[in-house]
Motif scaffolding. Structure first.
Motif: not given
Length: 1556
Positions: A509-513, A1070-1078
């Motif tokens: 997601i970071k690359i997409l951003k 920050r949402f993706f940092d605190t939420t596991p991908i799974g």
């Protein structure tokens, strides 16, 4: 004979032929007394034996036990008194009948036996014997007859036997008391699971579960509330039992497999011989081609493997349970056919006004008794089957986990982690489902045969017309079902593709951003979703047709059967008995006919799963025989002519290596990229397949992999890795691995939680934790696969010195260090140079330099000499190492300087303030200050959690009722107009249903008005016609309702998915940092598929059930209005049971899913870290962890199964009561009712039990499934980042100059954390080259995140070419900047898609970019060129190649501002040099910001920014900064750079090429 025995009549049918029927006393005193006694005495020996076998410690005497023994004692006394009475009365004339002696004597013996049995149960866990309870029930039931006879006799004034009658009444009362006592369970302190202690009646009715349901109703349940499962259901017990059977079965299967192989190879050999004779003339090329084709074909076809052992093994493991459930199901099936016969008797009773009333009441009671026994059998059958299912799932999950631990590499290569997790989740679930249905395979056949037999008795041969229709419809249904299967398979593929893309989107997601690529990927997902929904719609349409046929079947069948019956013969008249009995039978028949195809298909599905599991579980284990362990060996490691490969089909990766490593040596392994360094390490760990030769190892191993493997848990857990905590050693390790300063920054210090795969740590931190884990384990041999690649230079030096080097923590241990860092080599004992999997050279640093072989040549390339004489000095001055290498710095700089750079945050102001004074004084004072700081850095146990310490938020688990707004949201998405029409269609269906029932009863009443001869044909045809038409209307209205609801619900699903996807892509980083991908993927997988498929079905079923019950009750009330009085209390009970149950069940479902996901995530974590787990030999600990996880989940599943049974027993009781009361009404009001009404009411009432049960099931299903909508809306409402495009657009050529200004810029990662950048101010001019340095955590990467607005400002601003970046849309900003990120992330798809997802550029431009990135030759060499498929995460390219691809992405963009984030951390020096050259040439007209780890990469920058703890501490050109002794000066000195002379330094120090 019995007449003499009793001295009275034994049997006379005239007794029954009166309104006041009764049984003869003799019959009651002989047969009815001996039945219960016979039962007791027959089973007693077996019971006593069982009690003896299952004995445990004797438990203390309880009041409960005493009460039972005392009451039986009273019974004994009563029997003795009776015997005494008889003996005193008998004067020897033989007038007293023998029965009077025998019965008391029998009772005396019996009561003694009962006392003995109750006493023997004291040693068992289960104090209440089920068979004693049955004896008491039998005894009381049989006693009732004698009881009422004696009372009648007394009422008639016959007092001759008063004493006996009194004794009988007293003992009867005692028996009832004992039965009541037996119903209560005895408490036992030792067992915390009440099911083991429950009495027989409590078990049958699941009453022991009441307290739990009550608790669940009062407050939401937690895991602690749930009882553990019994020992014999625990994972460990089950698996060991399973494995004992599995060993034998698998052995047999393997032998069969070998026989098959031999047979095949013989056939192939013969075929080849025949082929060779023909092909001798063919040219060599053709043969080679053939061979290649054959290979391809072989790899394509499925490989054979040992088959058909799994089912046998499971059967043997669970033989007992299968037998019990078989018997219960048999009893249930046979009893199902008693109901229609009772119905028939009741109808004929109602049609005959002359009949006595008592048979009617008797039938009613029978109705009830049969129903209750049926309920008990069915519920226990379900209980056993579901428990069996859970046990099977447990066994599969645990076995797959066990197998994963030992599976060989070639076998493991066939499965991705996802597929293995699938075996554990999906396939285990499939087997679990099929075990629930397994008995239906024979039961359906039995039911069909019996139904047809009874129907034949009713209607004769015309039955076959109806059965024929059913049979004809089966293939039609079959065809539709297979079509549906096809659609489903297609859909699974679409779903897999969609989830794969989602997984990648979320991982990258970071690359997409950074690149503003979200729209392209969103488009890809939407396209797949469209296909998926189209398939789902077709599926739903077919499904509606199938349901339509199912609805039509019973109607068609009854119409056809009745028509044929009436038309075949004039004399056949349809009367109520025949019609309603047949309808009941047809209803029974409907179930097996509907289920049979389902059972077959779920069995087939399970057989696919079985094969997959057999292949996996029967796969080859890792063969570690080539790794020999010898504790008395003189060398630490010895390779003897060892060759190893990753795959038997490929050539050996490690070839003929012979190598001796002595104990305590530090050996460096060096070589170019792809020379087999990591493979050599893997070979030692036994991860590779042996070709020939062997490796001997002395002692235990610790391993640090190249890509660090971090578990989700605290840092402390990761380092201890299951060992005991030794505080002193732990602190030493933290200090040596340079982790203390990191702990200062991290919230919660070493108790900070690390996300999955270490998501919230930098690469260097992960690597150091991985190293600390190995260091903490006190092993003999340390295998270190390039642990210094991801850390900064000074940190690397510190670690080498404190951990790996000659004076580090590991001195005296054997260390194998794979490294790219040349400057550590002078300090190692021996260097092994690898090339193409063989050892090219081996020796000490000086020896290799003197030898002037490969090593010296390579070294020479990297240290570009200025003067030719210098070269010789290098090679010869190995004795006076002071000239180069690390030695001088170690002698000059006191030992704290390494930690100085580590602790820079705290000491910077000191350095700055003291830099003017003399260097020596500064160092000593600093040394002291550091010492002072270092005194016992004890970690204070933090009270409570520190802010921000918990990274991964606990998954939000809703408790309590699902909010009504969630239902509204979903219904709104369907559309209110649709909902109205859907419900209207279903209501019409039930109106037609009631109509057809009324019509049928009118038709049957014709039989009274006309007899066979004068039945008018027109009347008959009208009856048939209307009945058929009403049936058809029923089916059509359901069809319309279903089709409409399919469209509506899919519309809702598509809206929800679209909103969810759009919102997730717009969520801030920050949402993706605190939420596991799974967890996010789970929304897209599980929850969306629930909304697609499960939720609509359960809602539809709920509506149909609800309307069905209402219509049945309306029909009963139409016949007997008084029935409403009974309905009211029953429905109150019903609703209250439902409320209790739903609260508990809902929470149990939630707990089930919450406890299930850790099993899978722990599993995928294990699979990815297998080499580490095996190297440390921690397999047992992980197996234990897995077992505990499965058991925790199992107790939730077990509880929810019991809760379903608890509910079902109670609801069936209500259903049975409805049947009982409605039949009673029919008898009480029989004068006002006719036979056809009775039939019509009761045949519908008989169905109500199932429907009631189903309604509650559907209520809780719907509520469980609506949770998916709740979870999706939770993520639809996640806050978004700034809009992608705003009205304020930047001018077209912006940024044209590339000037960047930071003014007092501040930023923080999450609102609750401290500032990361604390007011940064600096100007970057157009086309300047800026280097950014600073230690880990200084805020270097945060700087790039701010430029891209991944982090939004907390204060201040950044302007680019005069435009404040916060004022424009995110995509406008991100599309104009370019980044070469730290981790080279690629997506699966073509190479081209990875470079240019929007197809903006031409092929020429792409090839040009590849050429500049030095990839052209590689890509041109690929078969498909630009269309080459990149594997998930770019796994089929080396890390270096991935990094170069990221470079070509940047080259394509051609923007004015380029940001490089440590882009060369994973590349060997050669590639690094290429990248540097390209950037210098191609980006000369751009502003370049480089975040560096190796100082030499930025020595030629125009300016350098030195950062520390979020501030800029120095800013200027490298020359300026080197002149005053500030932080930069010390960093440079450490890296051995004394003055800026590009990279050609006279001091030619290998540290120039320093890899930090």
């Amino acid at each position: 004979m019995l007449e003499e025995f009793c001295n009275s009549t034994f049997w006379n049918s005239s007794f029954l032929d009166s309104p006041e029927a009764d049984l003869p006393l003799c019959f009651e005193q002989t047969v009815l007394v001996w039945i219960p006694l016979g039962f007791l005495w027959l089973l007693a020996p077996w019971q006593l034996l069982c009690a003896y076998k299952s004995r445990t410690n004797k438990s203390s005497v309880t009041k409960h036990y005493l009460a039972k023994q005392v009451l039986v004692g009273f019974l004994l006394i009563l029997a003795a008194i009776e015997l005494g009475l008889v003996l005193t009365e008998d004067s020897g004339q033989g007038t007293t009948p023998p029965i009077r002696y025998t019965n008391p004597s029998l009772y005396l013996g019996t009561w003694l036996l009962v006392l003995l049995i109750q006493y023997s149960r004291q040693w068992c866990v289960q104090k209440n014997s089920w068979y004693l309870s049955l004896f008491w029930i039998l005894s009381i039931v049989c006693g009732t007859f004698q009881f009422q006879t004696l009372i009648r006799t007394l009422l008639q004034g016959n007092n001759s036997n008063l004493a006996y009658s009194c004794l009988f009444f007293i003992s009867y009362a005692f028996q009832i008391l004992i039965l009541i006592l037996s119903a209560f369970s005895e408490k036992n302190a030792s067992s915390n699971n009440p099911s083991t202690m429950a009495s027989f009646l409590s078990s049958i009715t699941f009453s022991w579960y009441d307290s739990f349901v009550l608790k669940g109703y009062k407050k939401p349940l937690t895991l602690e509330d749930i009882w553990d499962v019994d020992e014999e259901l625990k994972t460990k017990t089950l698996v060991s039992k399973f494995e004992s059977y599995m060993a034998g079965e698998l052995q047999k299967a393997r032998r069969a497999f070998q026989r098959r192989q031999q047979k095949n190879s013989r056939q192939n050999f013969e075929a080849r011989l025949r082929g060779l004779n023909k092909n001798q003339s063919q040219s060599q090329d053709v043969l080679v081609l053939e061979e290649a084709k054959k290979k391809k074909k072989e790899s394509g076809t499925t490989k054979d493997f040992p088959k058909s052992w799994l089912v046998k093994t499971l059967f043997k493991t669970f033989f007992g349970v299968l037998l019990k459930s078989f018997l219960l199901k048999l009893v249930y099936d046979l009893l199902s056919f008693v109901n229609p016969q009772l119905l028939k008797l009741l109808i004929s009773f109602a049609s005959d006004p002359e009949a006595y009333a008592w048979p009617g009441y008797l039938y009613s009671v029978f109705f009830f008794v049969v129903a209750v026994i049926q309920s008990a059998c069915l519920q226990w059958y379900f209980q056993l089957c579901f428990m069996l299912g859970v046990s099977v799932r447990t066994i599969i999950m645990a076995s797959v986990y066990r197998k994963a631990m030992t599976l060989s590499n070639s076998a493991r290569k066939q499965y991705t982690i996802g597929e293995t997790v699938n075996l554990m989740s999906v396939d285990a679930q499939k087997l679990m489902d099929v075990t629930n249905y397994i008995h239906l395979l024979w039961s359906t056949v039995l039911q069909i045969v019996l139904s047809i037999y009874f129907l034949w008795l009713e209607l004769g041969p015309s039955v076959f017309a109806g059965v024929g229709v059913m049979v004809l419809l089966i293939p039609v249904n079959g065809i539709l079902a297979t079509k549906n299967r096809g659609i489903q398979v297609k859909n699974m593929k679409n779903k897999d593709k969609r989830l794969k893309i989602m997984n990648e989107i979320l991982s990258g997601i970071k690359i997409l951003k950074y690149f503003a690529w979200e729209p392209s990927f969103r488009g890809q997902v939407h396209d797949l979703r469209k296909k998926e929904l189209k398939n789902l719609l077709n599926f739903a349409r077919l499904q509606s047709v199938i349901i339509f046929l199912l609805y039509l079947t019973p109607v068609l069948v009854s119409v056809v059967t009745f028509s044929v019956y009436v038309l075949v013969d004039e004399n056949n008249i349809l009367n109520a008995e025949k019609a309603f009995t047949s309808i009941t039978l047809f209803n029974i028949l409907r179930f097996p006919l509907g289920m049979f195809p389902m059972v077959i298909s779920s069995t087939l599905q399970a057989s696919v799963s079985t094969e997959r599991l057999e292949k996996y579980l029967g796969g080859d284990d890792l063969d570690t025989s080539a790794i020999r362990r010898d504790s008395n060996f003189d060398k630490a490691v010895q390779f003897s002519q060892a060759s190893f490969t990753w795959n038997k089909d490929l050539e050996a990766t490690i070839q003929d290596v012979s190598l001796d490593i002595m104990p305590g040596q530090l050996v460096a392994v060096v070589g170019t990229v792809g020379s087999g360094k990591s493979s050599l390490m893997s070979a030692m760990l036994g991860e590779m397949e042996n070709v020939h030769g062997h490796i001997t190892i002395k002692g235990t191993i610790a391993y640090v992999p190249q890509q660090s493997w971090i578990q989700n848990g605290t840092i402390k857990d990761n380092i201890l890795f299951g060992s005991e905590l030794d505080e002193k050693r732990y602190q030493e390790v933290l200090e040596a691995c340079a982790l203390l300063p990191d702990l200062e920054i991290l919230p919660g210090r070493d108790l900070a939680e690390i996300g999955e795969k270490g998501i919230n740590l930098s690469g260097g931190q992960k690597q150091r934790i991985s190293l600390a884990r190995a260091t903490y384990q006190n092993s003999d041999i340390y295998i270190l696969d390039d642990p210094l690649s991801a850390v900064d230079a000074h940190v690397g030096k510190h670690i080498f010195k404190k951990v790996l080097g000659p004076s580090g923590l590991l001195k005296g241990k054997t260390r194998l260090l794979v490294t790219h860092s040349i400057h550590f080599l002078p300090q190692v004992d021996e260097i092994v140079v690898l090339g193409n999997g063989t050892v090219l050279e081996k020796g000490s640093y000086s020896a290799l330099l003197a030898k002037r072989g490969v090593f010296a040549k390579n070294l020479k390339t990297y240290i570009k000499q200025t003067d030719p004489e210098g070269e010789t000095t290098v090679n010869e001055s190995s004795d006076e190492e002071d000239d180069y290498g690390l030695i001088p710095s170690v002698e000059e700089i006191p030992d704290e300087v390494a930690s100085l750079s580590m602790k820079r945050e705290n000491s910077l102001h000191r350095i700055l303030s003291r830099s003017s004074r003399s260097k020596g004084r500064h160092l000593t004072s600093l040394k002291n200050s550091l010492k002072a700081r270092n005194v016992g850095p004890k970690l204070q146990e933090e009270e409570g959690l520190v802010k921000g310490q918990k990274l991964i938020k606990k998954e939000f688990m809703e408790t309590g009722k699902v909010k009504f707004t969630v239902y509204l949201k979903y219904l709104q998405a369907i559309g209110w107009c649709s909902i109205f029409f859907i419900i209207f269609a279903y209501m019409m269906n039930f109106a037609f249903f009631i109509g057809s029932n009324l019509w049928l009863s009118a038709w049957t009443s014709d039989s009274k008005t006309f007899n066979g001869t004068n039945y008018p044909a027109s009347q008959r045809d009208m009856r048939i016609g209307v009945y058929g038409a009403l049936g058809l209307a029923q089916g059509l209205s359901v069809l319309i309702g279903n089709l409409w609801s399919a469209h509506g619900t899919l519309h809702a699903a598509s809206i929800l998915h679209r909103k969810l996807l759009n919102n997730i892509l717009r969520a801030p980083m920050r949402f993706f940092d605190t939420t596991p991908i799974g967890r996010i993927v789970n929304r897209f997988a599980g929850d969306i598929s629930t909304v697609d498929e499960t939720l609509p079905t359960s809602l539809r079923s709920w509506v149909l059930c609800f309307l069905g019950i209402i219509s049945t009750l309306i029909m009963i009330c139409m016949a007997t209005p008084i029935f409403t009085v009974i309905i009211i209390p029953l429905s109150i009970i019903y609703v209250s049971i439902q409320i209790f149950y739903v609260a508990t069940s809902r929470q149990l479902r939630r707990l089930d899913s919450v406890t299930r996901s850790p099993i899978y995530s722990h599993f995928s974590e294990t699979v990815s870290g297998l080499p580490v787990i095996r190297a440390f030999e921690h397999q047992q600990r992980f197996l234990k962890h897995n077992e505990v996880g499965i058991d925790t989940n199992q107790k939730c599943v077990f509880s929810s199964i019991v809760s379903n049974r608890w509910l079902a027993v109670r609801l069936e009781l209500i259903g049975n009561l409805i049947v009982f009361f409605s039949s009673l009404m029919m008898i009480i009001y029989r004068d006002t009712l006719s036979g056809d009404t009775v039939g019509f009411v009761l045949s519908n009432a008989l169905n109500i039990t199932q429907t009631l049960n189903w309604l509650v099931r559907m209520t809780s299903e719907t509520e469980t499934n609506i949770v998916a909508v709740e979870r999706i809306t939770e993520y639809i409402n996640v806050e978004n980042e700034a809009p992608w495009v705003t009205d304020n657009r930047p001018p077209p050529g912006w940024p044209s100059k590339g000037e960047i200004q930071f003014s007092n810029y501040q930023v923080r990662y999450r609102p609750e954390l401290d500032l990361v950048l604390k007011g940064i101010t600096c100007d970057i001019r157009s086309t300047e080259k800026i280097g950014v340095v600073g230690r880990t955590g200084a805020g270097k990467s945060s700087l790039t995140n701010c430029l891209f607005r991944i982090l939004e400002a907390a204060g201040g601003q950044i302007t680019i070419d005069g435009i404040d970046i916060a004022s424009i849309g995110l995509h406008d900003l991100r599309e104009r900047l370019t980044i070469i990120p730290q981790d080279p992330i690629l997506f699966s798809g073509s190479l081209r898609m990875n470079l240019d997802p929007f197809n903006k550029y031409s092929d020429e431009e792409i090839w040009k970019a590849l050429e500049l990135a030095h990839l052209e030759s590689f890509v041109a060499g690929l078969q498909l060129g630009l269309s080459h498929e990149v594997a998930e995460g770019g796994d089929n390219l080396s890390i270096g190649q991935r990094q170069l691809l990221c470079l070509s992405r940047a080259l394509l963009r051609k923007s004015k501002i380029l940001i490089m984030d440590e882009a060369t951390a994973a590349v060997d020096l050669e590639t690094d040099h290429l990248i540097q050259m390209t950037i210098q040439n191609e980006f000369s007209h751009c502003t370049v910001i480089t975040i560096a780890h190796r100082l030499h990469t930025i020595m030629d920058s125009d300016k350098v920014i030195v950062m520390d703890s979020g501030k800029i501490v120095e800013y200027g050109s490298p020359e300026e900064l080197l002149e005053n002794s500030g932080p930069f000066y010390f960093m440079a000195k450490e890296a051995g750079i004394e003055k800026v002379n590009s990279t050609a330094l006279e001091h030619q120090d290998p540290g120039v090429t320093e890899r930090l």
